[in-house]
Design an enzyme around this catalytic site. Sequence first.
Site, PDB file in Angstrom:
ATOM      1  CD  GLU A 152      -2.541  -1.120   2.730  1.00 14.28           C
ATOM      2  OE1 GLU A 152      -3.155  -0.120   3.124  1.00 14.28           O
ATOM      3  OE2 GLU A 152      -2.404  -2.150   3.421  1.00 14.28           O
TER       4      GLU A 152
ATOM      5  CE  LYS B 228       5.394   5.878   6.857  1.00 12.09           C
ATOM      6  NZ  LYS B 228       4.477   6.919   7.296  1.00 12.09           N
TER       7      LYS B 228
ATOM      8  NE  ARG C 213       2.616   6.692  16.297  1.00 14.24           N
ATOM      9  CZ  ARG C 213       3.804   6.939  15.859  1.00 14.24           C
ATOM     10  NH1 ARG C 213       4.011   7.178  14.589  1.00 14.24           N
ATOM     11  NH2 ARG C 213       4.822   6.970  16.681  1.00 14.24           N
TER      12      ARG C 213
ATOM     13  CD  GLU D 224      -1.420   8.350   7.783  1.00 15.07           C
ATOM     14  OE1 GLU D 224      -1.437   7.191   8.249  1.00 15.07           O
ATOM     15  OE2 GLU D 224      -0.490   9.149   7.959  1.00 15.07           O
TER      16      GLU D 224
ATOM     17  CE  LYS E 167       8.881   4.124   9.672  1.00 17.72           C
ATOM     18  NZ  LYS E 167       8.379   5.120  10.601  1.00 17.72           N
TER      19      LYS E 167
END
Lengths: 346, 538
Positions: free
Chosen positions: B226, B228, B248, B276, B402
């Site tokens: 996916e 980021k 977060r 997100e 990531k």
Amino acid sequence: MVTFDNCGIYCAQAGIYIDPWKPVDKAIITHAHSDHAHAGMGTYIAHEHAIPVMRFRLGADIRAQSLAYDEMITINGVKISLHPAGHIWGSSQVRLEYKGEIWVVSGDYKLRHDGISTPFEPVKCHSFITESTFGLPIYNFPPIEEVHGDINDWWTKNKEEGKNSIIAAYSLGKAQRVLTHLDTSIGNIYTHGAVDNINKIYIDTIGTLPHTQRIDSSVNRKEIKGAMIIAPPSALDTPWMRTLQPYKLGICSGWMQLRGTRRRRGADRGFVLSDHADWDQLNTAVKETGAERIYVTHGYKSIYAKWLSTNYGLDATEVETLYTGESEDNNTDTQTKLAQDNESIQ
Amino acid sequence: MRAFSELFTNIDQTASTNEKIDALVSYFATADEQDAIWCVALLSGRAPRRTVKTSELWEWSGELSGLPVWLQAESYHIVGDLAETISLLLPSHHTNHDYSLHQIIHDLIDLKGKDDAERKKYITHMWQQFNKQELFVFNKFITGGFRMGVSDKIIIKALAKHYNIDENIVAHRLSGGWEARGNTLNALLSNEDGTTDISRPYPFYLAYPLETAPEELGDVSEWQIERKYDGIRGQIIIRNNTLFVWSRGEDLMTEKFVEFHNLVNMLPDGIVIDGEILPMKDGIYLPFHVMQTRIGRKNVTKKTLQDAPLVMVCYDILEHDGVDVRHLSMQERRAILENVINDARSRNNNLPLLLSPVLECNTWQEVTEERTRSRDNHCEGLMLKKKDSEYKTGRRRGDWWKWKVDPLSIDGVMLYAQRGHGRRADLYTDFTFAVWDGDELVPFCKAYSGLTDKEMLQVDAWIKKNTLDKFGPVRSVTPTLVFEIGFEGINPSPRHKSGVALRFPRILRWRQDKTAKEANTKADLMELLNIYGIGKSE
Ligand SMILES: [Zn+2]
Ligand SMILES: [Zn+2]
């Protein structure tokens, strides 16, 4: 009677320098640390216990005259004598007297007894030259016995965990001082070569130290287990150190009083143990001399001079010298004022 | 207090995670129940609000130490930490009386609302009860900022070990808001603290940066790829028909996100979605700073809603039908998530939720190519998630990675240096950098991290020798040293002389091979702004 020039602290009447950093004819040396005892002087005058180390570091062939404490010599009418400074073994304050005027150059000193150096003795004078390495009220060193106890406890704990204990301490002075207070029943003690060299001089000229073994190529590193190892700060982060794994590192220094320095130096443990005077000791020393003029050298010069003049009404001046104080990597610059928004006072 | 202050010292004196955990476990073994929960609260950043002002601390401690204000100020400047300075300046005492940790904290909380004389009496009295170490800890309570090198992970591990409970459960119970006063760890961890908090989020699973070649991760077909996104990581929670939005940082931010308020009517109850939060207009993501401005505003006006409408790009589901589904595989969770979102969309075409698209890649080569297109999509890089992975707690290696694009970079000349704070109080560590605009150097950013300890000492020594001028804690230096500055984004900024503001600037390396003249120019910055800055896609 005493002036400061670009070579060092100078007494023109006697034609002699004290702890000069450039080559001169005649030099009185307060103690053998490298920022006070430089090479290249015509003649050296120092305490009898300082001279063997100076010969080792500056060359066997230096011309040196040794003095005992309180022994007086006269040069061109100036009476000169050395008095215990308590900083390291063989360290002196220099007393100069001419026509009734008395100056004392204290070099580096501490008032607390370290069990090795001849204890500091206050000397009455009119003008006193003092260092200010720890000349801030944040420096209040814990009782020495407490620190020795902590070091031995730490060693015991590390040994139980199967680790060596490395203590970083200056090879001259601090190392011998730490050694004498180690509990030898805990385990074996090893030394770095630089420390061992100075230990030998100490044993030859002054007295005994606990049994230690020098770590050289003949020593099988696998045999070093749960041991105490005394090494100079310059040995930190070297391949030599890595051969001693697994270990815990302890640093002995007055700077360890600050959490920031402790963390930045990457030590597992900081022990507040210094051969310099802390805030209270400095103030006591200054007061006991009865001097009215104070010259403040290496350390928090401007702050400490300001304190002496505003708090005790003394005529205190700061003096630029090339002495460096306790640690080679600690640049204690005190000229800049804080200007911080949320925590500052103003 | 003695035991807690020793715990603090033991933690402070080791860099080893295991030793920190052991220290905590042995503290929990003997600590009073109320002390133990306060210990966890303090170390996890839940210290009570300050009830004493900095100016009062200086004044009262000055009366006890008898030191003049200027000397307190000089001392603070050297130490760099308020709590530490005051503990060093106060005369130390040795009393045998040991005060309980929770009593001290409760007393401090209760100082609120008391008059000045009473507050002064309490603080100065306590200052005379402690040794140096305890004084420092006590002062840290007063001044706040107590975390001190203990991550949530360490606390969770220690509690899991002490209570013999699964780490994931501990992490979940500890997250979100809870009260320490009148509570115990036992109650909190067994979920019997009476507050069965329906707002409680799950701990976020965080990815480590990929440091190897992606090929080393094995077969590409086992991985879900996916993008980021460059927004705020958040959890949308709907329980008991009530919406909660957590960021977060574990802040409850429900009020800020007006766009999501109607989700209660669009999504099924008993659901937690991880994703997100981003500003998006006409199908295009807006840059991060648009969002920042929006979050910073106190009131969300109609205009802000029009200028920067928010959506959540959803990538995971953690709770479904009121059941914790984190143990299901990524693939299974993804299927549920797709169902939920598509179903909700079919009934509400203005659903402020999107699915994070899964990129179809058949080879690692294709993945690598997708990564290079990240910035075109206002993304920071890629996320690689193992298809059979559970949703774990905290930052873990192995299943989620990531893979960020390389930072943008520019070479700047050091113009100013400022002392660091706290543990770097005697070093110059914060620098201002400039680029050339003709013959003039124009400052464009400040940065501090990035140098090795050795370089830091070298640069510090250089600064002290090459100072042109001193003002306060800042020195201007001869423009000589060149550093490569990395950053994640660039935005126009009329407030800055350079005309730009950088995101997350940091020092990549010291360019000892370059002279000041060889540094970049303002024109170079403008070019980067044109390529990567705002407005390109509108
Ligand atoms: Zn010395
Ligand atoms: Zn010195």
